[in-house]
Scaffold this motif. Structure first.
Motif, PDB file in Angstrom:
ATOM      1  N   GLY A  91       0.673  -1.166  -0.086  1.00 30.65           N
ATOM      2  CA  GLY A  91      -0.106   0.125  -0.114  1.00 30.65           C
ATOM      3  C   GLY A  91       0.780   1.163  -0.001  1.00 30.65           C
ATOM      4  N   SER A  92       0.171   2.375  -0.271  1.00 33.43           N
ATOM      5  CA  SER A  92       1.009   3.800  -0.262  1.00 33.43           C
ATOM      6  C   SER A  92       1.645   4.073   0.955  1.00 33.43           C
ATOM      7  CB  SER A  92      -0.062   4.894  -0.633  1.00 33.43           C
ATOM      8  OG  SER A  92      -0.888   4.494  -1.467  1.00 33.43           O
ATOM      9  N   GLN A  93       1.103   3.342   2.203  1.00 27.27           N
ATOM     10  CA  GLN A  93       1.700   3.825   3.203  1.00 27.27           C
ATOM     11  C   GLN A  93       3.119   3.029   3.665  1.00 27.27           C
ATOM     12  OE1 GLN A  93       0.048   6.048   4.928  1.00 27.27           O
ATOM     13  NE2 GLN A  93       1.932   6.309   6.275  1.00 27.27           N
ATOM     14  N   TYR A 144       5.448  16.776  -1.135  1.00 29.50           N
ATOM     15  CA  TYR A 144       4.558  15.752  -1.355  1.00 29.50           C
ATOM     16  C   TYR A 144       3.215  16.521  -1.867  1.00 29.50           C
ATOM     17  CZ  TYR A 144       0.717  12.530   0.142  1.00 29.50           C
ATOM     18  OH  TYR A 144      -0.360  11.810  -0.118  1.00 29.50           O
ATOM     19  N   LYS A 159      -8.078   1.602  -3.458  1.00 22.48           N
ATOM     20  CA  LYS A 159      -9.084   2.471  -4.015  1.00 22.48           C
ATOM     21  C   LYS A 159      -9.766   1.610  -5.131  1.00 22.48           C
ATOM     22  CE  LYS A 159      -8.260   5.368  -1.232  1.00 22.48           C
ATOM     23  NZ  LYS A 159      -8.634   5.358   0.082  1.00 22.48           N
TER      24      LYS A 159
HETATM   25  C1  LIG Z   1      -3.888  10.891   0.059  1.00 19.69           C
HETATM   26  C2  LIG Z   1      -3.908   9.282   0.255  1.00 19.69           C
HETATM   27  N1  LIG Z   1      -3.053   8.541  -0.388  1.00 19.69           N
HETATM   28  C3  LIG Z   1      -3.224   7.128   0.004  1.00 19.69           C
HETATM   29  C4  LIG Z   1      -4.126   6.428   0.305  1.00 19.69           C
HETATM   30  C5  LIG Z   1      -4.008   4.930   0.162  1.00 19.69           C
HETATM   31  O1  LIG Z   1      -3.312   4.480   1.452  1.00 19.69           O
HETATM   32  P1  LIG Z   1      -2.950   2.913   1.125  1.00 19.69           P
HETATM   33  O2  LIG Z   1      -2.518   2.661  -0.082  1.00 19.69           O
HETATM   34  O3  LIG Z   1      -1.784   2.846   2.167  1.00 19.69           O
HETATM   35  O4  LIG Z   1      -4.163   2.185   1.499  1.00 19.69           O
HETATM   36  C6  LIG Z   1      -5.206   7.290   0.870  1.00 19.69           C
HETATM   37  C7  LIG Z   1      -6.452   6.563   1.585  1.00 19.69           C
HETATM   38  O5  LIG Z   1      -7.353   7.112   1.776  1.00 19.69           O
HETATM   39  C8  LIG Z   1      -5.295   8.876   0.980  1.00 19.69           C
HETATM   40  O6  LIG Z   1      -6.360   9.369   1.274  1.00 19.69           O
END
Ligand SMILES: Cc1ncc(COP(=O)(O)O)c(C=O)c1O
Length: 488
Positions: A198-200, A265, A333
């Motif tokens: 995930g993005s995190q 960012y 998403k």
């Molecule tokens: C700005 C943004 N980036 C990324 C994400 C998704 O994060 P991840 O891929 O870790 O679930 C979100 C989730 O709401 C978000 O609001």
């Protein structure tokens, strides 16, 4: 030597394990003193009425852990050099000083304790606009996903071993490279892609690898809290850059000569949380500024698949010819958030260090999900699911906008409704954000204020409305209920 030991033959714990525990306890409590000879396996087995092999098994364990020692042609003894104070652990008292001192955290740990973390809303309210990033989970083709996972379970057993490449499953990286080239005009070689959870995880790796304590990191204000947190954890100083209806105000980045910004960012496709789409002229200005100053742009393209008017604007990454952009994509998403798969596209010069960081972070992302996702993309299911969701979310979005206009008229401003899975609503009422949330909750509607997403939190009357997972009826009912309590 007689040695009384109680063994219970009625419980599930094997006898050799019970014997081991009893002897170990006896040594630690001092019942068997250091240097004392223990009974031979033969005599203990006889006295306990158990087999000699069982006793031998327990002794071997105690010997290997250093509680016992065998002296050839003499016998087996309790090890002499166990420190006395360790033999009676209950007797060890912490010093006054040790009692008063909490465990010392690292700078990272201490920063973490101080951070404000927003957890996903678990509100029980019947209508909930506050889950702003949640896709329509009941629309996801789970049956198909199950079949793909089942196929993944038939992989060659060798695939189940540690991967030789921490960057991720090669066919998945190829499928992603084709997908983002086609849909987002991202330009990259397969080797620039690193599969992450995930993005995190992508943000965490970026922050660890590129941000040092005291570095200046520019962030959108308001902006995505969890990105900010990743940079703060590394000790970054944040430079808040305002956002208007064309996205981040790039002039404010460019005209601050004193600031040596290391990294910026941004969420250009759908600014979080305002929903603004960064204009092309600002995109170009941002890229030119990064090239001039050597700053790195981190582009978070989290929900770019959902765009409802105009033609999609290509990702920033595809507009640059140099190494200034790190691109982040996620499947949270377009598939579902619990999948925990996303990807980084990093400049060639950073591939090796990111791959090493991923390796030492968690070795690799799960192969079964990576395999199923590869098939999902390659067989065209991802794009057809996105098309279907885009049309569904578009209807839901229109219903929300129309209901807000119908019930609130000039008392609200709707922002950022052209893209994504949420929009922002500013209520023009003489009420604080807390009062609005409370009043909404009284009629069973969950709302979330945009307040925490500002660096200097203040009451703004701005609320993030998620609509992707709400039916049109629910959306209508929710807005009507809100009007009952906010318009009177
Ligand atoms: C700005 C943004 N980036 C990324 C994400 C998704 O994060 P991840 O891929 O870790 O679930 C979100 C989730 O709401 C978000 O609001």
């Amino acid at each position: 030597m007689d040695f009384a030991i109680a063994l219970d033959h009625t419980i599930k714990i094997p006898i050799h394990r019970q014997l081991y525990e009893e002897l170990r306890r006896s040594i630690l409590s001092g019942r068997l003193a250091p240097g004392q000879r223990v009974p031979s396996t033969r005599s203990l087995a006889r006295s306990l009425g158990i087999s000699r092999a069982t006793v031998t098994l327990s002794y071997e364990q105690l010997l290997s852990e250093g509680y016992l020692k065998t002296i050839p042609s003499s016998g087996t003894f309790v090890y002499c050099q166990l420190p006395d104070n360790l033999l009676q652990p209950t007797a060890i008292q912490p010093t006054q000083e040790a009692k008063q001192q909490p465990v010392q955290l690292s700078a990272y740990g201490a920063n973490l304790v101080d951070l404000q973390l927003l957890m996903p809303s678990k509100t029980e309210l019947p209508i909930n606009f506050s889950c702003y990033g949640r896709p329509a989970l009941d629309e996801f083709p789970l049956g198909l996903w199950r079949r793909l996972l089942a196929r993944a379970c038939q992989l060659q057993p060798t695939m189940l071993d540690y991967a030789t490449n921490a960057q991720g499953y090669e066919p998945l990286r190829q499928a992603i490279a084709r997908y983002i080239a086609r849909t987002r005009a991202v330009r990259c070689e397969v080797e620039q892609i690193i599969i992450v959870n995930g993005s995190q995880q992508a943000l965490d790796l970026v922050a660890r690898l590129l941000v040092e304590c005291g570095d200046l990191v520019a962030v959108e204000n308001p902006g995505y809290l969890d990105a900010r947190q990743a940079f703060l954890l590394q000790g970054a100083k944040l430079a808040p850059i305002p956002v208007d209806d064309l996205g981040i105000v790039t002039d404010r980045l460019i005209t601050d000569p004193a600031a040596k910004i290391k990294l910026v960012y941004v969420t250009p496709s759908h600014q979080f949380p305002t929903g603004a789409v960064l204009s092309l002229s600002r995109r170009l200005a941002l890229l030119a500024w990064a090239q001039q100053t050597g700053a790195i742009i981190v582009e978070d393209d989290y929900d770019s698949e959902y765009r409802y008017s105009d033609r999609p604007i290509p990702a920033l990454q595809g507009l640059t010819i140099n190494d200034s952009v790190i691109y982040i994509g996620t499947f949270s998403k377009v598939i579902f958030p619990a999948l925990r798969l996303g990807y980084l596209v990093v400049p060639q010069s950073l591939v090796s260090v990111f791959a090493r960081a991923k390796l030492l972070n968690d070795r690799q992302s799960s192969i079964l999900e990576q395999y199923a996702l590869t098939e999902f993309i390659s067989e065209g299911h991802l794009e057809s699911h996105v098309r279907r969701m885009r049309s569904l979310y578009n209807q839901r979005r229109q219903t929300l906008v129309q209901a807000l206009e119908q019930y609130f008229g000039n008392s609200v401003t709707v922002l950022g409704e052209n893209a994504g899975m949420h929009l922002m609503v500013q209520f023009h009422r003489d009420l604080s954000d807390e009062q609005i949330v409370l009043k909404a909750a009284q009629v069973g509607v969950g709302l979330v204020s945009a307040n925490p997403y500002y660096l200097e939190a203040h009451s703004t009357g701005e609320f993030i409305f998620g609509y992707a997972d709400l039916s049109e009826e629910i959306i209508q009912a929710g807005v009507s209920k809100l009007a009952q309590v906010l318009m009177n």
